[in-house]
Design a protein around this motif. Structure first.
Motif, PDB file in Angstrom:
ATOM      1  N   PHE A 198      42.010  31.472  34.118  1.00  0.00           N
ATOM      2  CA  PHE A 198      43.098  32.142  34.750  1.00  0.00           C
ATOM      3  C   PHE A 198      44.495  31.215  34.513  1.00  0.00           C
ATOM      4  N   ASP A 249      48.644  42.929  24.791  1.00  0.00           N
ATOM      5  CA  ASP A 249      47.697  43.507  25.750  1.00  0.00           C
ATOM      6  C   ASP A 249      47.701  41.212  25.712  1.00  0.00           C
ATOM      7  N   ASN A 284      41.067  35.959  28.762  1.00  0.00           N
ATOM      8  CA  ASN A 284      40.647  34.846  28.962  1.00  0.00           C
ATOM      9  C   ASN A 284      39.603  34.068  27.879  1.00  0.00           C
ATOM     10  N   TYR A 328      49.338  38.548  28.702  1.00  0.00           N
ATOM     11  CA  TYR A 328      48.700  38.090  28.727  1.00  0.00           C
ATOM     12  C   TYR A 328      49.539  36.422  28.185  1.00  0.00           C
ATOM     13  N   ARG A 363      49.903  41.033  33.403  1.00  0.00           N
ATOM     14  CA  ARG A 363      48.307  41.827  32.302  1.00  0.00           C
ATOM     15  C   ARG A 363      47.439  40.513  32.806  1.00  0.00           C
ATOM     16  N   ALA A 364      47.608  39.465  32.754  1.00  0.00           N
ATOM     17  CA  ALA A 364      46.631  39.252  33.732  1.00  0.00           C
ATOM     18  C   ALA A 364      46.399  38.750  35.413  1.00  0.00           C
ATOM     19  N   MET A 365      45.252  38.468  35.885  1.00  0.00           N
ATOM     20  CA  MET A 365      44.766  38.377  36.977  1.00  0.00           C
ATOM     21  C   MET A 365      43.640  36.846  36.900  1.00  0.00           C
ATOM     22  N   LYS A 421      42.203  47.946  41.135  1.00  0.00           N
ATOM     23  CA  LYS A 421      42.350  47.132  39.701  1.00  0.00           C
ATOM     24  C   LYS A 421      42.673  47.946  38.989  1.00  0.00           C
ATOM     25  N   SER A 444      39.648  43.744  28.208  1.00  0.00           N
ATOM     26  CA  SER A 444      39.341  43.597  29.932  1.00  0.00           C
ATOM     27  C   SER A 444      40.052  41.893  29.927  1.00  0.00           C
ATOM     28  N   HIS A 445      40.448  41.728  31.428  1.00  0.00           N
ATOM     29  CA  HIS A 445      40.413  40.481  31.610  1.00  0.00           C
ATOM     30  C   HIS A 445      39.872  39.363  30.981  1.00  0.00           C
ATOM     31  N   HIS A 446      38.317  39.935  31.186  1.00  0.00           N
ATOM     32  CA  HIS A 446      37.316  38.559  30.588  1.00  0.00           C
ATOM     33  C   HIS A 446      37.277  39.030  29.175  1.00  0.00           C
TER      34      HIS A 446
END
Length: 561
Positions: A314, A284, A250, A288, A307-309, A201, A245-247
């Motif tokens: 999500f 970002d 979200n 997203y 950008r998203a996981m 990642k 960060s993805h956190h």
């Protein structure tokens, strides 16, 4: 030994190492195999996509001792000499610092000399768009017809600044941005060969931040390696690239969807305290929401997410949000990103955009509310229509019972003409009296206007005297409503009679009649008058004349008084 940056250590030494430019490398390899290389090339494209590296590889390939081959061997003296820069026949020129006419004239003078160590003399002019107009003109003739042993390779990031006369004399190859997948694959190969530990990642985050340039990606990887201890982690990549960060994405995405402004602004405050770049965060967030739209409309394109996981938060948000909302979010963020480029207060624009995102009402939601209200009105109208149909017969009978009364009431409201007075005037009517009234009619209207009685005068605009006797006259109105308003206004009647008396010297009474009724009344009067005249003639006829007419006929008798 002095440490060298990764992008310098791992600079491509063959066409196979040039990532993401297969359309260029394949063409050049075929030309090398068929020995159809030309005298001038133009390599254009974004930074870090392999233009200068491809130029050096081409210089080695045309001078390789094993020609014709598709790749330089990198083993012969020519390849090794060009790689370490010891062969003077491959000349690299930086046009940014050598952009004058004198430098180009020097090249033009030296170009006629044969190479010393290899078959071809190759001039690699980097950032060629920086040359002046005079330098381009000096290069023009040499570029068009150089000696057979010379090859020019021009590299630029801004081909639109190069004169068309130069471009038309070169074979042009456009290098494109390298995809994130290709960059990740190349970095994984370099990290494995270099013995570096990394998380997958983390490489994806670096690849997205590189913007399609392999050199930028390797520089960021270098920084992440230096920042980390023994393993390149996601947190290291986020810190180096300035990405969010993805956190947090979200968290902010959920706050925007739920219209929770305090939560969104609090998350933004945390990111700013961590030193994140507002412009990077806006980018970002756009990516997203783009990934959310892509996942919602095409779930099978998981590899295209930027950008998203695909975690639980999500997927839950992407399934709940409407595409119309995402369109509005991206429009707001894109507008904000453009404004941030020309402002010193990027954070303020970002905070305002988050409030706008939380307060955004989509057109679809407004249309849904409108449709719901329309359905409610339709249902109400249907109930009323059913009620009307149920009570239709009683209402119909009641309307029939009331119709005579309504007709009588309607007739009672119609204007009633004073036929008695009309007959009296018609009985004594003469042409002279009518002409007298008509001759003074204009004076009457002027007198009414001069006395500020324009409303009364307006009633007489479409009226005219129709018949007159010595004591009065008949006033014919074009419209019944005007006739009714005039005849029912006692003040108007009195003032008009007084003005006529002043003008004519006689007290004349007048009666109004609508035009359509006047025709009927007049015909009726004439018919009755003619019948009365015949009766009178028959009563006074001589009996001798009657007997004579019976004997010989009316045609042979001439009556003389």
């Amino acid at each position: 030994m002095v440490y060298q940056a990764l992008y310098r250590v791992w600079r491509p030494q063959s066409f196979a190492d040039v990532i993401g430019q297969e359309h260029v490398t394949k063409t050049l390899q075929n030309a090398l195999l068929q020995q159809k290389t030309t005298h001038a090339y133009l390599f254009s494209g974004p930074r870090g996509t392999g233009k200068t590296s491809a130029a050096k590889i081409l210089a080695k390939a045309v001078n390789c001792e094993r020609m014709p081959i598709a790749e330089p061997c990198n083993e012969c003296s020519a390849c090794l000499g060009i790689t370490d820069g010891s062969i003077p026949d491959v000349i690299e020129i930086d046009a940014a610092s050598n952009n004058g006419v004198e430098e180009i004239r020097d090249i033009r003078d030296k170009v006629k000399y044969a190479p010393n160590a290899v078959p071809y003399k190759v001039y690699i002019i980097d950032e060629v768009h920086m040359l002046s107009i005079g330098a381009f003109n000096a290069l023009l003739k040499t570029l068009e017809e150089p000696p057979k042993h010379v090859i020019f390779i021009l590299a630029t990031t801004e081909p639109h600044k190069i004169p068309l006369t130069i471009i038309s004399r070169c074979q042009r190859f456009d290098f494109k941005r390298i995809t994130a997948q290709d960059i990740v694959g190349r970095m994984a190969h370099i990290a494995t060969e270099s013995g570096l530990q990394y998380e997958d990642k983390a490489l994806h985050i670096i690849a997205r931040a590189a913007g399609g340039g392999m050199r930028d990606a390797l520089s960021l990887l270098d920084q992440a390696v230096s920042f980390s201890t023994d393993r390149v982690k996601v947190e290291d990549a986020l810190t180096v690239t300035g990405s969010v960060s993805h956190h947090y994405l979200n968290k902010i995405g959920r706050a925007v969807y739920e219209k929770n402004i305090p939560e969104a602004l609090a998350s933004l405050e945390e990111l700013m305290l961590e030193g994140k770049d507002p412009a990077r965060f806006a980018e970002d967030l756009i990516l997203y929401f783009r990934d959310a739209l892509l996942y919602k409309t095409a779930p099978n394109l998981e590899e295209s997410l930027e950008r998203a996981m695909l975690d639980e938060d999500f997927t839950k948000l992407a399934n709940g949000i409407q595409p119309e909302q995402i369109y509005d979010y991206i429009d707001i963020l894109n507008h904000t990103q453009q404004e941030m480029k020309f402002s010193n207060h990027a954070r303020i624009y970002l905070e305002v955009s988050l409030v706008k995102l939380c307060q955004a009402e989509t057109k679809k939601a407004i249309e849904v509310v409108g449709i719901q209200e329309l359905h409610a009105k339709i249902e109400s109208l249907e109930k009323e229509l059913t009620l009307l149909r149920t009570n239709h017969k009683p209402m119909e009978e009641e309307s029939k019972a009331q119709s005579p009364n309504k007709k009588a009431a309607r007739q009672s409201k119609e204007f009633r003409v004073n036929t008695r007075m009309i007959r009296e005037i018609l009985t004594g009517a003469t042409r002279e009296d009518l002409n007298s009234v008509k001759s003074h009619w204009g004076e009457l209207l002027e007198a009414l206007n001069s006395r500020q009685m324009r409303s009364q005068s307006a009633l007489l605009n479409d009226a005219e005297p129709a018949a007159a006797s010595p004591n009065g006259f008949i006033l014919k109105f074009k419209y019944e409503i005007h006739c009714k308003m005039a005849m029912e206004n006692q003040t108007f009647l009195e003032i008009t009679s007084n003005i006529l008396e002043e003008i004519t010297g006689k007290r004349l009474q007048f009666v109004g009649v609508p035009e359509d009724q006047w025709t009927e009344i007049r015909e009726e009067f004439l018919q009755n008058h003619s019948q009365d005249g015949k009766k009178n003639d028959e009563e006074h006829e001589d009996p001798l004349i009657s007997e004579a007419m019976k004997l010989v006929g009316a045609d042979l008798i001439e009556i003389k008084n």
